[in-house]
Design a protein around this motif. Structure first.
Motif, PDB file in Angstrom:
ATOM      1  N   UNK A  57     -22.030   6.204  -7.153  1.00  0.00           N
ATOM      2  CA  UNK A  57     -20.801   6.309  -6.376  1.00  0.00           C
ATOM      3  C   UNK A  57     -19.821   7.297  -7.019  1.00  0.00           C
ATOM      4  N   UNK A  58     -19.693   7.222  -8.354  1.00  0.00           N
ATOM      5  CA  UNK A  58     -18.736   8.104  -9.039  1.00  0.00           C
ATOM      6  C   UNK A  58     -19.170   9.560  -8.941  1.00  0.00           C
ATOM      7  N   UNK A 113     -20.706  15.654  -6.771  1.00  0.00           N
ATOM      8  CA  UNK A 113     -21.888  16.119  -7.486  1.00  0.00           C
ATOM      9  C   UNK A 113     -23.004  15.093  -7.385  1.00  0.00           C
ATOM     10  N   UNK A 142     -18.412  10.673  -5.540  1.00  0.00           N
ATOM     11  CA  UNK A 142     -16.973  10.893  -5.397  1.00  0.00           C
ATOM     12  C   UNK A 142     -16.586  12.265  -5.939  1.00  0.00           C
ATOM     13  N   UNK A 143     -17.200  12.652  -7.066  1.00  0.00           N
ATOM     14  CA  UNK A 143     -16.878  13.937  -7.688  1.00  0.00           C
ATOM     15  C   UNK A 143     -17.502  15.106  -6.931  1.00  0.00           C
ATOM     16  N   UNK A 188     -23.770  14.106 -15.379  1.00  0.00           N
ATOM     17  CA  UNK A 188     -23.312  15.366 -14.790  1.00  0.00           C
ATOM     18  C   UNK A 188     -24.128  16.541 -15.319  1.00  0.00           C
ATOM     19  N   UNK A 189     -24.314  16.562 -16.653  1.00  0.00           N
ATOM     20  CA  UNK A 189     -25.023  17.686 -17.266  1.00  0.00           C
ATOM     21  C   UNK A 189     -26.486  17.714 -16.810  1.00  0.00           C
ATOM     22  N   UNK A 227     -26.606  19.038 -13.379  1.00  0.00           N
ATOM     23  CA  UNK A 227     -26.417  20.493 -13.318  1.00  0.00           C
ATOM     24  C   UNK A 227     -27.734  21.198 -13.632  1.00  0.00           C
TER      25      UNK A 227
END
Lengths: 275, 314
Positions: A207-208, A214, A211-212, A123-124, A127
């Protein structure tokens, strides 16, 4: 090769993965519509003869999107694992062979990376890099580096003291040459086993993140994106999520079975021990 | 034992500082003015000037880093833009939700996993063993969000026994916990069960099990005292690992069930481009993971006296 295929796990896992690759490769032949074809007249339709897996909120054929999505998701996972393997095994071999300060410094960096749950690190990185197919490969690949680093380092520590490595050094080969020609090839089989598990993990990560919300951005259909689009209509049109999630689970299952089988095959002592 | 714990604490302190350094510099890699990205797009020039002064953004990078580290050590993680409250307070108010779910999920999952793992190991190759192994392979392949969505479909939409949206007013707290807890237990049990099973199988081949059997010890005593006692190290390892990653897994789980834990806090922060909150949440999650790893290492010492002794000698 015959012996490899007699392993039930390898055969089953391999068959699933082969099917998924075929589906991705022949997507245009297997699907009657384009992946972006909008038809608001048939939005959120349940599975039928025209749309075997139903349609999504924009009237697009779900099966079509899943087949084309396999191209993106499998490619991204493959590139991500390639990034992780090349960085992880090179650093791991160097760390295990050189020992000393390099090993200590790399070890602390890997410690820091492992202090983050993989999905958080993805995620980071996402971003910071921004959302795109290429950046997604790095977002998923970088958190996998520690796994390959540790396997490569462990295997190198084991191989490093062998006679053929000492022999290579004693006839005047440099460290780099010894590492590349004598250590690395003997470490690769163990990395090979982790590769399959890494692929499964990458598919799950893509996939996750999707789903989020992002993951890989529109319009490229990836499995993560399809799951995300289905999420908002989960109660009205559950088939989008059910089928895309099903394909994701099946693919991960294929890679896990393949990994289990390869481990049994390369290390028969553990056969049937699982875990 | 004390020396062993001290060693682990020292190494972990180094890692936490490493985590802080990594997050500090990575967040600054985000393109654009850090003051603007930290304050949000609608910040006024005056606000930006105050912020730059407060966080020393006009100073060279090492000085900035020193200021941030000073804040971190004193528990100041900055202020959230979107929530308009200190990051530390926002995280502290959400942490109990995540901790409760993770701890309960792992505890229940571990109990089931150990029971099933022993059952499978003692019936190696029989139908129960094959069924459990197949189920766990399947369980390990299921994405968390996928299982979560099915739990929602069946128990919230279908049976109506759990709320569709998590902790909102009017819903009893325990009820909002059921959905995520069930999803977590389903996911976590698989790998812990397989580890228990293979650890037990390995111990069954050891000489001391044969000795115990030869001296006429009952099967129960062999199974629980001798075999399980010695299989605890890999089981503790996997439980510790799962607990640590549960804090990361909470990101997905809390999003599925709209549960106000730190995982959802992080996702909301990313979507709101609330970088101080992203930074603070990330550091807290990573620190929790390190903390759980220390606890796992300490647990080794309790479970296996050999590690305790070796740690003190070394």
């Amino acid at each position: 090769m015959g012996a490899v295929l007699r392993n039930k796990h390898i055969a089953a896992g391999g068959a699933i993965i082969a099917l998924m690759i075929a589906m991705a490769a022949f997507a245009p032949l297997l699907t009657p519509y384009g992946f972006g074809e909008l038809d608001f007249a048939v939005k959120n339709q349940p599975p039928s003869a025209q749309h075997i897996m139903g349609t999504d909120p924009y009237g697009r054929d779900v099966w079509c999107r899943i087949a084309y999505g396999a191209r993106v998701s499998l490619t991204v996972s493959l590139v991500a694992v390639a990034i992780a393997i090349s960085c992880g095994s090179l650093l791991g071999v160097a760390s295990g062979y050189m020992r000393g300060r390099l090993d200590f410094a790399l070890g602390r960096i890997i410690d820091v990376m492992m202090a983050f749950p993989a999905i958080l690190l993805s995620l980071i990185i996402g971003v910071v890099l921004g959302a795109s197919v290429r950046n997604m490969c790095f977002s998923i690949g970088i958190p996998l580096i520690p796994i390959f680093y540790r396997v490569a380092r462990g295997a190198t520590l084991n191989v490093g003291g062998r006679t053929y490595v000492t022999a290579s050094r004693s006839i005047g080969s440099g460290r780099l040459r010894t590492m590349a020609w004598h250590v690395l090839p003997n470490v690769l089989p163990q990395i090979f086993v982790v590769l399959s598990v890494g692929m499964g993990g990458s598919i799950l990560a893509e996939a996750s993140l999707g789903f989020l919300g992002l993951g890989i951005p529109q319009p490229t259909p990836s499995w993560g994106l399809i799951v995300n689009e289905g999420k908002a209509h989960i109660f009205a049109a559950p088939w989008t999520t059910a089928f895309s999630g099903g394909f994701i689970a099946l693919t991960v299952l294929g890679f896990n079975l393949l990994g289990d089988g390869l481990r049994d095959f390369l290390d028969p002592k553990l056969k049937g021990a699982g875990g | 034992m004390i020396k062993y714990i001290a060693q682990r604490l020292l190494m972990s302190a180094v890692t936490i500082v490493g985590v802080f350094v990594a997050v500090f510099f990575v967040i600054r890699l985000i393109p654009g003015d850090p003051a603007l990205s930290m304050l949000g797009a609608d910040a006024t020039d005056a606000q930006i000037a105050v912020y730059r002064e407060k966080f020393g953004l006009n100073e060279p990078l090492p000085v900035q880093f020193g200021l941030a580290l000073k804040g971190f050590v004193s528990g100041d993680l900055g202020d959230s833009i979107s929530l308009r409250e200190p990051v530390a307070r926002a995280v502290a108010s959400r942490l109990p939700y995540t901790a409760e779910l993770s701890l309960l999920g792992i505890a229940i999952g571990l109990s089931i996993a150990v029971a099933l793992g022993i059952a499978a190991a003692t019936r190696r190759g029989k139908w129960l063993d094959v069924a459990l192994i197949s189920l766990s392979t399947l369980g390990m392949s299921m994405p968390t969000f996928f299982v979560g969505i099915w739990v929602l479909m069946i128990f919230a939409r279908g049976l109506g026994v759990i709320p569709v949206i998590g902790n909102v007013a009017g819903v009893p707290h325990w009820k909002s916990l059921l959905g995520p807890l069930l999803t977590m237990v389903l996911g976590e049990t698989s790998m812990m069960m397989r580890t228990t099973r293979s650890a037990m199988l390995e111990i069954f081949d050891e000489d001391f099990i044969r000795t115990a059997r030869a001296k006429g010890l009952g099967e129960r005593a062999i199974l629980y005292r001798h075999a399980l006692g010695n299989a605890l190290i890999p089981i503790v390892t996997i439980a510790g690992y799962n607990l640590a990653t549960a804090f990361g897994g909470a990101i997905v789980l809390e999003s599925v069930f709209t549960r106000n834990g730190i995982g959802k806090l992080l996702i909301d922060a990313i979507n709101a481009r609330d970088y101080p909150l992203v930074q603070g949440t990330t550091i807290v999650i990573a620190s929790l993971m390190i903390l759980v790893n220390i606890m796992t290492d300490v647990a080794y010492g309790f479970v296996d006296p050999r590690i305790r002794v070796a740690g003190d000698a070394g």
